[in-house]
Scaffold this motif. Structure first.
Motif, PDB file in Angstrom:
ATOM      1  N   ALA A 198      21.678  19.738   7.062  1.00 33.52           N
ATOM      2  CA  ALA A 198      22.805  20.263   7.845  1.00 33.52           C
ATOM      3  C   ALA A 198      22.322  21.237   8.919  1.00 33.52           C
ATOM      4  O   ALA A 198      22.790  21.195  10.058  1.00 33.52           O
ATOM      5  CB  ALA A 198      23.818  20.936   6.925  1.00 33.52           C
ATOM      6  N   ARG A 199      21.384  22.109   8.574  1.00 38.92           N
ATOM      7  CA  ARG A 199      20.867  23.079   9.554  1.00 38.92           C
ATOM      8  C   ARG A 199      20.118  22.387  10.692  1.00 38.92           C
ATOM      9  O   ARG A 199      20.285  22.732  11.853  1.00 38.92           O
ATOM     10  CB  ARG A 199      19.959  24.094   8.869  1.00 38.92           C
ATOM     11  CG  ARG A 199      20.734  25.083   8.012  1.00 38.92           C
ATOM     12  CD  ARG A 199      19.858  26.125   7.379  1.00 38.92           C
ATOM     13  NE  ARG A 199      19.181  26.925   8.401  1.00 38.92           N
ATOM     14  CZ  ARG A 199      18.047  27.564   8.178  1.00 38.92           C
ATOM     15  NH1 ARG A 199      17.447  27.508   7.002  1.00 38.92           N
ATOM     16  NH2 ARG A 199      17.497  28.271   9.140  1.00 38.92           N
ATOM     17  N   SER A 206      16.272  19.504   1.302  1.00 38.86           N
ATOM     18  CA  SER A 206      17.622  19.597   0.732  1.00 38.86           C
ATOM     19  C   SER A 206      18.680  19.171   1.740  1.00 38.86           C
ATOM     20  O   SER A 206      18.409  19.086   2.946  1.00 38.86           O
ATOM     21  CB  SER A 206      17.903  21.042   0.294  1.00 38.86           C
ATOM     22  OG  SER A 206      18.051  21.873   1.431  1.00 38.86           O
ATOM     23  N   THR A 207      19.890  18.951   1.243  1.00 35.85           N
ATOM     24  CA  THR A 207      20.996  18.629   2.140  1.00 35.85           C
ATOM     25  C   THR A 207      21.364  19.832   3.001  1.00 35.85           C
ATOM     26  O   THR A 207      21.847  19.661   4.117  1.00 35.85           O
ATOM     27  CB  THR A 207      22.234  18.144   1.353  1.00 35.85           C
ATOM     28  OG1 THR A 207      22.584  19.112   0.379  1.00 35.85           O
ATOM     29  CG2 THR A 207      21.957  16.807   0.687  1.00 35.85           C
ATOM     30  N   ASN A 208      21.127  21.064   2.511  1.00 33.60           N
ATOM     31  CA  ASN A 208      21.353  22.253   3.348  1.00 33.60           C
ATOM     32  C   ASN A 208      20.418  22.244   4.555  1.00 33.60           C
ATOM     33  O   ASN A 208      20.823  22.579   5.662  1.00 33.60           O
ATOM     34  CB  ASN A 208      21.159  23.539   2.540  1.00 33.60           C
ATOM     35  CG  ASN A 208      22.284  23.772   1.553  1.00 33.60           C
ATOM     36  OD1 ASN A 208      23.365  23.215   1.670  1.00 33.60           O
ATOM     37  ND2 ASN A 208      22.008  24.601   0.549  1.00 33.60           N
ATOM     38  N   ASP A 209      19.151  21.871   4.326  1.00 35.77           N
ATOM     39  CA  ASP A 209      18.199  21.777   5.437  1.00 35.77           C
ATOM     40  C   ASP A 209      18.624  20.685   6.416  1.00 35.77           C
ATOM     41  O   ASP A 209      18.506  20.854   7.631  1.00 35.77           O
ATOM     42  CB  ASP A 209      16.788  21.488   4.922  1.00 35.77           C
ATOM     43  CG  ASP A 209      16.152  22.687   4.235  1.00 35.77           C
ATOM     44  OD1 ASP A 209      16.701  23.805   4.334  1.00 35.77           O
ATOM     45  OD2 ASP A 209      15.098  22.498   3.594  1.00 35.77           O
TER      46      ASP A 209
END
Length: 156
Positions: free
Chosen positions: A138-139, A133-136
């Motif tokens: 970013a992290r 995901s895009t959250n991953d």
């Protein structure tokens, strides 16, 4: 996404065989490792990279026992290697700055430090991963940037 394990603190005395450079990085998210790119110059000897999973199992990701400068490039896995969050990625490179190294451009050997020229040395292991995901993304980007900041801050 790509990210790197590396060191800028390279100062290989003339005549030294077995000079070690190491780095490690804790993966904050699940990722599928698609490829790996080792990078060093003429004094690189043994290049290794591995993953230590949260349960303690270890998996070799790269092992080149007798490096050749001409082998730089992307190495793609036939099947992605699944890396879970909390996996510790590690690299260890050894260097041979002795006259016994046939690839040593300096005869007699001289001190070699970190630098971008082929007459200098580098120590990089790049990882190409696919994330869920895009959250991953970013992290991982944030963790990788913090890791690189520590590397640059420790540069002697």
């Amino acid at each position: 996404m790509v990210f790197v394990l590396c060191s800028l603190n390279i100062d290989i005395p003339a005549g030294t065989n077995g000079y070690l450079v190491q780095d490690s990085f804790m993966l904050p998210v699940d990722a599928d490792l698609l490829g790996i790119l080792p990078h060093t110059h003429y004094l690189g000897k043994r290049l290794e990279g591995w993953a230590v999973f949260p349960g303690g199992a270890r998996q070799q990701l790269l092992r080149i026992p007798d490096w050749d400068f001409n082998w730089q490039g992307d190495y793609r896995y036939t099947h992605p290697v699944h890396l879970t969050a909390g996996t510790l990625l590690q690299m260890r490179y050894s260097y041979d700055n002795s006259s016994a190294n046939p690839r040593n451009p300096n005869q007699p050997p001289k001190e070699v430090r970190y630098g971008p020229q082929s007459s200098d040395e580098m120590s990089e292991l790049w990882f190409q991963v696919q994330l869920k995901s895009t959250n991953d993304l970013a992290r991982l980007a944030q963790a990788s940037n913090q890791h690189k900041t520590r590397i640059f801050a420790s540069y002697a």
